[in-house]
Design a protein around this motif. Structure first.
Motif, PDB file in Angstrom:
ATOM      1  N   UNK A 250       0.869  -1.171   0.000  1.00  0.00           N
ATOM      2  CA  UNK A 250       0.000   0.000   0.000  1.00  0.00           C
ATOM      3  C   UNK A 250       0.909   1.226   0.000  1.00  0.00           C
ATOM      4  N   UNK A 251       0.693   2.195  -0.884  1.00  0.00           N
ATOM      5  CA  UNK A 251       1.559   3.375  -0.920  1.00  0.00           C
ATOM      6  C   UNK A 251       1.554   4.145   0.398  1.00  0.00           C
ATOM      7  N   UNK A 252       2.702   4.697   0.726  1.00  0.00           N
ATOM      8  CA  UNK A 252       2.869   5.431   1.980  1.00  0.00           C
ATOM      9  C   UNK A 252       1.906   6.613   2.056  1.00  0.00           C
ATOM     10  N   UNK A 253       1.646   7.250   0.943  1.00  0.00           N
ATOM     11  CA  UNK A 253       0.740   8.401   0.931  1.00  0.00           C
ATOM     12  C   UNK A 253      -0.670   8.031   1.355  1.00  0.00           C
ATOM     13  N   UNK A 254      -1.112   6.860   0.975  1.00  0.00           N
ATOM     14  CA  UNK A 254      -2.450   6.411   1.366  1.00  0.00           C
ATOM     15  C   UNK A 254      -2.490   6.129   2.862  1.00  0.00           C
ATOM     16  N   UNK A 255      -1.464   5.488   3.372  1.00  0.00           N
ATOM     17  CA  UNK A 255      -1.427   5.169   4.806  1.00  0.00           C
ATOM     18  C   UNK A 255      -1.354   6.450   5.630  1.00  0.00           C
ATOM     19  N   UNK A 256      -0.518   7.406   5.222  1.00  0.00           N
ATOM     20  CA  UNK A 256      -0.423   8.655   5.982  1.00  0.00           C
ATOM     21  C   UNK A 256      -1.718   9.457   5.893  1.00  0.00           C
ATOM     22  N   UNK A 257      -2.411   9.382   4.772  1.00  0.00           N
ATOM     23  CA  UNK A 257      -3.701  10.078   4.648  1.00  0.00           C
ATOM     24  C   UNK A 257      -4.734   9.457   5.580  1.00  0.00           C
ATOM     25  N   UNK A 258      -4.734   8.137   5.684  1.00  0.00           N
ATOM     26  CA  UNK A 258      -5.683   7.459   6.572  1.00  0.00           C
ATOM     27  C   UNK A 258      -5.365   7.789   8.032  1.00  0.00           C
ATOM     28  N   UNK A 259      -4.103   7.950   8.360  1.00  0.00           N
ATOM     29  CA  UNK A 259      -3.722   8.310   9.733  1.00  0.00           C
ATOM     30  C   UNK A 259      -3.964   9.796   9.989  1.00  0.00           C
ATOM     31  N   UNK A 260      -3.618  10.642   9.035  1.00  0.00           N
ATOM     32  CA  UNK A 260      -3.659  12.085   9.251  1.00  0.00           C
ATOM     33  C   UNK A 260      -5.021  12.717   9.133  1.00  0.00           C
ATOM     34  N   UNK A 261      -5.896  12.195   8.305  1.00  0.00           N
ATOM     35  CA  UNK A 261      -7.208  12.812   8.093  1.00  0.00           C
ATOM     36  C   UNK A 261      -8.046  12.873   9.372  1.00  0.00           C
ATOM     37  N   UNK A 262      -8.146  11.800  10.151  1.00  0.00           N
ATOM     38  CA  UNK A 262      -8.926  11.912  11.390  1.00  0.00           C
ATOM     39  C   UNK A 262      -8.333  12.921  12.377  1.00  0.00           C
ATOM     40  N   UNK A 263      -7.024  13.011  12.418  1.00  0.00           N
ATOM     41  CA  UNK A 263      -6.400  13.968  13.336  1.00  0.00           C
ATOM     42  C   UNK A 263      -6.702  15.402  12.901  1.00  0.00           C
ATOM     43  N   UNK A 264      -6.654  15.678  11.621  1.00  0.00           N
ATOM     44  CA  UNK A 264      -6.973  17.028  11.146  1.00  0.00           C
ATOM     45  C   UNK A 264      -8.445  17.352  11.355  1.00  0.00           C
ATOM     46  N   UNK A 265      -9.322  16.384  11.180  1.00  0.00           N
ATOM     47  CA  UNK A 265     -10.737  16.621  11.467  1.00  0.00           C
ATOM     48  C   UNK A 265     -10.943  16.928  12.944  1.00  0.00           C
ATOM     49  N   UNK A 266     -10.199  16.249  13.798  1.00  0.00           N
ATOM     50  CA  UNK A 266     -10.245  16.534  15.233  1.00  0.00           C
ATOM     51  C   UNK A 266      -9.776  17.964  15.502  1.00  0.00           C
ATOM     52  N   UNK A 267      -8.676  18.371  14.873  1.00  0.00           N
ATOM     53  CA  UNK A 267      -8.173  19.732  15.068  1.00  0.00           C
ATOM     54  C   UNK A 267      -9.161  20.782  14.571  1.00  0.00           C
ATOM     55  N   UNK A 268      -9.804  20.526  13.436  1.00  0.00           N
ATOM     56  CA  UNK A 268     -10.791  21.466  12.904  1.00  0.00           C
ATOM     57  C   UNK A 268     -11.980  21.566  13.853  1.00  0.00           C
ATOM     58  N   UNK A 269     -12.460  20.438  14.343  1.00  0.00           N
ATOM     59  CA  UNK A 269     -13.573  20.452  15.281  1.00  0.00           C
ATOM     60  C   UNK A 269     -13.235  21.167  16.565  1.00  0.00           C
ATOM     61  N   UNK A 270     -12.024  20.972  17.034  1.00  0.00           N
ATOM     62  CA  UNK A 270     -11.592  21.641  18.255  1.00  0.00           C
ATOM     63  C   UNK A 270     -11.496  23.154  18.046  1.00  0.00           C
ATOM     64  N   UNK A 271     -10.999  23.563  16.883  1.00  0.00           N
ATOM     65  CA  UNK A 271     -10.862  24.988  16.581  1.00  0.00           C
ATOM     66  C   UNK A 271     -12.234  25.647  16.431  1.00  0.00           C
ATOM     67  N   UNK A 272     -13.169  24.976  15.794  1.00  0.00           N
ATOM     68  CA  UNK A 272     -14.516  25.532  15.640  1.00  0.00           C
ATOM     69  C   UNK A 272     -15.218  25.667  16.971  1.00  0.00           C
ATOM     70  N   UNK A 273     -15.021  24.702  17.868  1.00  0.00           N
ATOM     71  CA  UNK A 273     -15.672  24.794  19.178  1.00  0.00           C
ATOM     72  C   UNK A 273     -15.070  25.926  20.007  1.00  0.00           C
ATOM     73  N   UNK A 274     -13.806  26.241  19.774  1.00  0.00           N
ATOM     74  CA  UNK A 274     -13.158  27.334  20.496  1.00  0.00           C
ATOM     75  C   UNK A 274     -13.605  28.694  19.988  1.00  0.00           C
ATOM     76  N   UNK A 275     -13.948  28.788  18.694  1.00  0.00           N
ATOM     77  CA  UNK A 275     -14.310  30.065  18.112  1.00  0.00           C
ATOM     78  C   UNK A 275     -15.748  30.465  18.430  1.00  0.00           C
TER      79      UNK A 275
END
Length: 72
Positions: free
Chosen positions: A46-71
């Motif tokens: 499996x290409x590294x880019x796909x694995x990093x996207x699967x790992x990184x996407x939930x974390x970025x969604x968490x960061x976006x949700x956290x930032x929106x709740x703070x604003x």
């Protein structure tokens, strides 16, 4: 793009450590993603880019949700 955010959470306000910790985390994450990509489907890789996207996407969604709740 995931490593600097993780490094910021680890080192906090110590800005002198941010760049070295981010570089180390980036290397660790890429090696782990490569190993996971080779291990997931043994005859294929499996290409590294796909694995990093699967790992990184939930974390970025968490960061976006956290930032929106703070604003609010």
């Amino acid at each position: 793009m995931l490593a600097p955010h993780m490094a910021g959470r680890l080192v906090g306000g110590k800005r002198i450590w941010l760049l070295p910790v981010a570089a180390l985390l980036r290397a660790i994450l890429l090696v782990a993603a490569d190993g996971l990509g080779r291990w997931l489907l043994p005859p294929l890789e499996v290409p590294v880019g796909i694995v990093t996207a699967v790992i990184g996407a939930p974390y970025f969604l968490y960061l976006i949700g956290k930032e929106k709740s703070r604003s609010w």
